[in-house]
Design an enzyme around this catalytic site. Structure first.
Site, PDB file in Angstrom:
ATOM      1  N   GLU A   6      -6.499   6.539  -1.174  1.00  0.00           N
ATOM      2  CA  GLU A   6      -6.399   5.379  -0.292  1.00  0.00           C
ATOM      3  C   GLU A   6      -6.971   4.137  -0.974  1.00  0.00           C
ATOM      4  O   GLU A   6      -6.442   3.034  -0.827  1.00  0.00           O
ATOM      5  CB  GLU A   6      -7.127   5.649   1.028  1.00  0.00           C
ATOM      6  CG  GLU A   6      -6.494   6.721   1.898  1.00  0.00           C
ATOM      7  CD  GLU A   6      -5.037   6.457   2.224  1.00  0.00           C
ATOM      8  OE1 GLU A   6      -4.631   5.274   2.286  1.00  0.00           O
ATOM      9  OE2 GLU A   6      -4.289   7.433   2.399  1.00  0.00           O
ATOM     10  N   HIS A  19       0.876   4.244  -2.903  1.00  0.00           N
ATOM     11  CA  HIS A  19       1.099   5.693  -2.917  1.00  0.00           C
ATOM     12  C   HIS A  19       2.334   6.075  -3.732  1.00  0.00           C
ATOM     13  O   HIS A  19       2.435   7.212  -4.202  1.00  0.00           O
ATOM     14  CB  HIS A  19       1.244   6.217  -1.489  1.00  0.00           C
ATOM     15  CG  HIS A  19      -0.002   6.131  -0.683  1.00  0.00           C
ATOM     16  ND1 HIS A  19      -1.228   6.526  -1.160  1.00  0.00           N
ATOM     17  CD2 HIS A  19      -0.227   5.690   0.592  1.00  0.00           C
ATOM     18  CE1 HIS A  19      -2.156   6.342  -0.226  1.00  0.00           C
ATOM     19  NE2 HIS A  19      -1.571   5.831   0.842  1.00  0.00           N
ATOM     20  N   HIS A  52       0.836  -1.207   0.000  1.00  0.00           N
ATOM     21  CA  HIS A  52       0.000   0.000   0.000  1.00  0.00           C
ATOM     22  C   HIS A  52       0.873   1.261   0.000  1.00  0.00           C
ATOM     23  O   HIS A  52       0.664   2.173  -0.810  1.00  0.00           O
ATOM     24  CB  HIS A  52      -0.908  -0.043   1.233  1.00  0.00           C
ATOM     25  CG  HIS A  52      -1.728   1.185   1.476  1.00  0.00           C
ATOM     26  ND1 HIS A  52      -3.105   1.168   1.426  1.00  0.00           N
ATOM     27  CD2 HIS A  52      -1.398   2.460   1.797  1.00  0.00           C
ATOM     28  CE1 HIS A  52      -3.571   2.377   1.692  1.00  0.00           C
ATOM     29  NE2 HIS A  52      -2.550   3.178   1.934  1.00  0.00           N
ATOM     30  N   GLU A  53       1.846   1.300   0.900  1.00  0.00           N
ATOM     31  CA  GLU A  53       2.650   2.510   1.038  1.00  0.00           C
ATOM     32  C   GLU A  53       3.668   2.665  -0.085  1.00  0.00           C
ATOM     33  O   GLU A  53       3.788   3.732  -0.690  1.00  0.00           O
ATOM     34  CB  GLU A  53       3.368   2.518   2.403  1.00  0.00           C
ATOM     35  CG  GLU A  53       2.455   2.463   3.607  1.00  0.00           C
ATOM     36  CD  GLU A  53       1.522   3.664   3.728  1.00  0.00           C
ATOM     37  OE1 GLU A  53       1.740   4.668   3.034  1.00  0.00           O
ATOM     38  OE2 GLU A  53       0.565   3.584   4.517  1.00  0.00           O
TER      39      GLU A  53
END
Length: 726
Positions: free
Chosen positions: A507, A454, A449-450
């Site tokens: 997100e 992103h 995810h990070e």
């Protein structure tokens, strides 16, 4: 009887955020560096009180003055004598702990107001019986009168944060609406000013709307300092409206931040840390986001520090318009063993990025390998503590210069542990698997995810000289087959363009990347999972996401059809995508629980994850990225709104399911953080018990050096703002 979603239960989980071993291994210089950075973070974090609600700062000061005179144990004796039962006194402690942990009287996760779970007259009895009241009844009564009504009030608008009629916000004056926010954003863009460290206040002058944009800064005068662009502050006419840009918002707090940053600088490990701190000080002194961006550049260059930190107006989740940052500051210590895994993931990133479902033209020209470390949190000041972070949030820096990823290891350890009896909405055969593999699967999801969520994707931009960062004559939109026809202008950012949906949309995109790439065996191997074990991690990761989508309904407000939490809206959207994929991939049904009350069960067909599930996420994720890359707000909003609509029609009655979710919800845990204390030439770690009382003690001791002056500053800041919320 008050709805349970508006108070914190007496049995709420309270956990110690343990970093004792990591802190012990620091050198004396590193401990001093961590100490002073922590002080800067905690003092700056108090600005969140003023960013949350009109009453938060006054409630905070009232609690501080009571508990500075008597510990929770000492106060209990007088509370009992004043007629409170043990349950009522515990409810008071839980409320106080909740206000400290959320840095205000609205939940950091969900933005719902919470009030004390005891009658107002009982709470007043405690205040009147306290030593603080006995010593200065006039002052304490005045404090009580300043906040007691709003402390308990649950008017429709006060139940949640929002703009205009939708809720409470202190990022805008009470007379502002969405149109005012949009106009202000256009003005800020025209001046090349970021909204991150601002608030907006509207007034009327002779029938003409006037707006004040306040910059957070220690300097209160409006004249520019040496080397600072004089056009930043002053009066401006824009679209027949008057705008004034001023400095000095949260001034005393920003002064404290700069003071402690200056002390931390003496113990910096290298030039990058020294220059980073200098730019941060300039930012908080002058209200300059440009200076903060410069500090962030030095922060990116500071590779692999033992003590990691970041501070400033950062996340825009709680601004109803999505552009203004909440103050946040953290200090953490590297967990070397876990960081080695993340380093391997970074090394694999260039191989994994082409696996994502959008054309290569929609990916950054060069992947800028970031630091990706696992940290044990020493200090996290703000409204809440995440499990992972990808920063800085400045698009221009992330696109061309780089970023860092951090996973907060000691947060993961305690935040997501779940007892079997507390696991809702799963089939019995899934519960043991869920408990066994939840931590491992979440570690994988956070990492992906990070770093690759992103950290991926290109924004198409036309700079102020008319130059494009892509070939507008050749790049084709894969959704339409036509040449790309929209992009970001030089003054536009992702947040300013997509505004109210920017946070949750991003997100959702990052969560989808995590689901999609966790199917890659190379990724699973990096985290030490192979064979059947890897399949279990994948299954639990996807199962966690669909369950989280259902749990997300807690954070939807039917009265104004709005979502209060970016991540949970994102997870509900993903649940909808997977339900819509059909073919029996995900099943959601309403049932009656063993207690005779409404319940629900959600199941995931593991044999179809890599086929039906992967295909559904592939298509949806590609659409999300294309709309983001091309600045197509209209298309992106239509797609996102379609999947985040909560209705009582269709295959599932989500409004009714929301009532079931509320019936069976469990409150998020509160974290107790340690303090640091300088004794002679050494720094001591001061720890507290994992209870509401322990959390309260940590806060009263945290600001004891200058408590009275600090509290008076908060009251003055709150009083200055008070007319703006009427």
């Amino acid at each position: 009887m008050v709805d349970s979603q508006y108070y914190l239960p007496n049995d709420i989980g309270v956990s110690v955020l343990d970093c004792s071993e990591a802190f012990r291994l620091l050198s004396p210089q590193e401990k001093l560096y961590a100490h002073y950075l922590s002080r800067a973070a905690w003092y700056g974090g108090l600005a969140v009180l003023l960013q949350t609600s009109p009453e938060s700062a006054n409630i905070f000061v009232l609690l501080q003055r009571i508990f500075r005179k008597q510990s929770p144990a000492q106060l209990e004796q007088v509370a009992t004598a004043a007629g409170l039962s043990s349950e009522e006194y515990q409810a008071f402690l839980v409320y106080a702990a909740g206000l400290y942990a959320n840095m205000g009287n609205y939940k950091s996760f969900g933005d719902t107001k919470f009030i004390p779970n005891l009658p107002q007259e009982k709470l007043k009895a405690v205040v009147w019986a306290s030593q603080a009241f006995q010593e200065d009844p006039t002052e304490i009564e005045a404090l009580w009168n300043s906040c007691s009504h709003l402390l308990y009030s649950l008017g429709d608008k006060e139940k949640q944060l929002g703009l205009g009629d939708k809720g409470i916000t202190t990022y805008f004056s009470g007379n502002c609406c969405l149109e005012d926010a949009e106009l202000a954003q256009k003005f800020l863009d025209s001046q090349k000013l970021s909204a991150y460290n601002t608030r907006l206040f509207k007034s009327d002058s002779g029938g003409k709307a006037c707006y004040e944009v306040r910059l957070a800064s220690a300097v209160q005068k409006d004249c520019a300092a040496e080397g600072e662009d004089k056009s930043r502050c002053g009066r401006f006419s824009f679209e027949d409206k008057e705008f004034t840009v001023t400095r000095g918002d949260y001034a005393p707090l920003m002064e404290n931040v700069c003071h402690y940053l200056n002390q931390a600088k003496a113990y910096a490990a290298n030039d990058n840390q020294e220059k980073m701190i200098e730019e941060y000080k300039r930012s908080f002194t002058l209200g300059s986001v440009d200076a903060h961006k410069e500090g962030s550049r030095y922060w990116i260059k500071d590779k692999g520090p033992i003590v990691e930190s970041y501070i400033g107006f950062i996340e825009s989740y709680r601004d109803p318009f999505g552009s203004r940052g909440e103050f946040e500051g953290f200090v953490a210590i590297v967990n070397k063993a876990m960081s080695e895994r993340f380093a391997k993931l970074v090394s694999s990133a260039e191989v994994l990025l082409p696996e994502l479902p959008w054309p290569k033209e929609f990916e950054k020209d060069t992947f800028l390998k970031p630091d990706f470390t696992s940290l044990d949190v020493l200090t996290f000041a703000g409204s809440g503590i995440p499990a992972g972070i990808n920063i800085p949030n400045y698009d221009d820096i992330r696109q061309s210069e780089g970023f860092k990823n951090v996973s907060l290891g000691n947060v993961l350890t305690v935040a997501y542990t779940t007892k079997k009896e507390k696991l809702t909405f799963l089939e019995e055969e899934d519960k043991d698997l869920f408990i066994k593999w939840k931590d491992s699967s979440f570690e994988v999801q956070v990492g992906l995810h990070e770093l690759l969520g992103h950290g991926s994707g290109k924004l198409f931009i036309k700079d102020d000289k008319g130059k494009f960062n892509f070939d507008q004559n050749k790049v084709v939109n894969p959704e339409t087959g036509e040449k790309v026809s929209s992009w970001y202008e030089s003054s536009e950012t992702w947040d300013s363009k997509f505004s109210t949906i920017a946070s949750t949309y991003e997100e959702c995109r990052a969560e989808c990347v995590g689901l999609y790439l966790c199917l890659n065996n190379q990724v699973l191997s990096v985290f030490g999972h192979d064979g059947q074990e890897a399949e279990e991690v994948v299954y639990v990761n996807w199962l966690s996401m669909v369950r989280a989508g259902l749990l997300g309904l807690e954070f939807y407000t039917p009265e104004n059809k709005s979502w209060r939490q970016a991540h949970m809206q994102a997870r509900f959207v993903i649940l909808r995508v997977l339900l819509d994929a059909g073919e029996g991939l995900v099943t959601l049904k309403e049932v009656t629980g063993q207690d005779g009350k409404p319940d629900a069960r959600i199941t995931l067909n593991r044999s179809k994850i890599r086929t039906v599930g992967k295909n559904a996420i592939h298509k949806f994720l590609c659409k999300l990225q294309v709309f983001k890359s091309t600045a197509d707000v209209e298309g992106g909003r239509a797609l996102y709104d379609e999947h985040s609509t909560v209705s009582d029609s269709g295959a599932h009655n989500f409004l009714r399911l929301r009532e079931t979710v509320l019936l069976r919800k469990e409150e998020r845990k509160l974290f107790v953080q340690a303090n640091t204390k300088v004794t002679g030439d050494s720094v001591e770690l001061v720890e507290y018990e994992g209870s509401a009382a322990g959390l309260i003690c940590s806060f009263t001791e945290r600001f004891q050096d200058d408590a009275e002056q600090l509290e008076n500053n908060l009251l003055q800041l709150s009083k200055k703002d008070a007319p703006c919320w009427c």
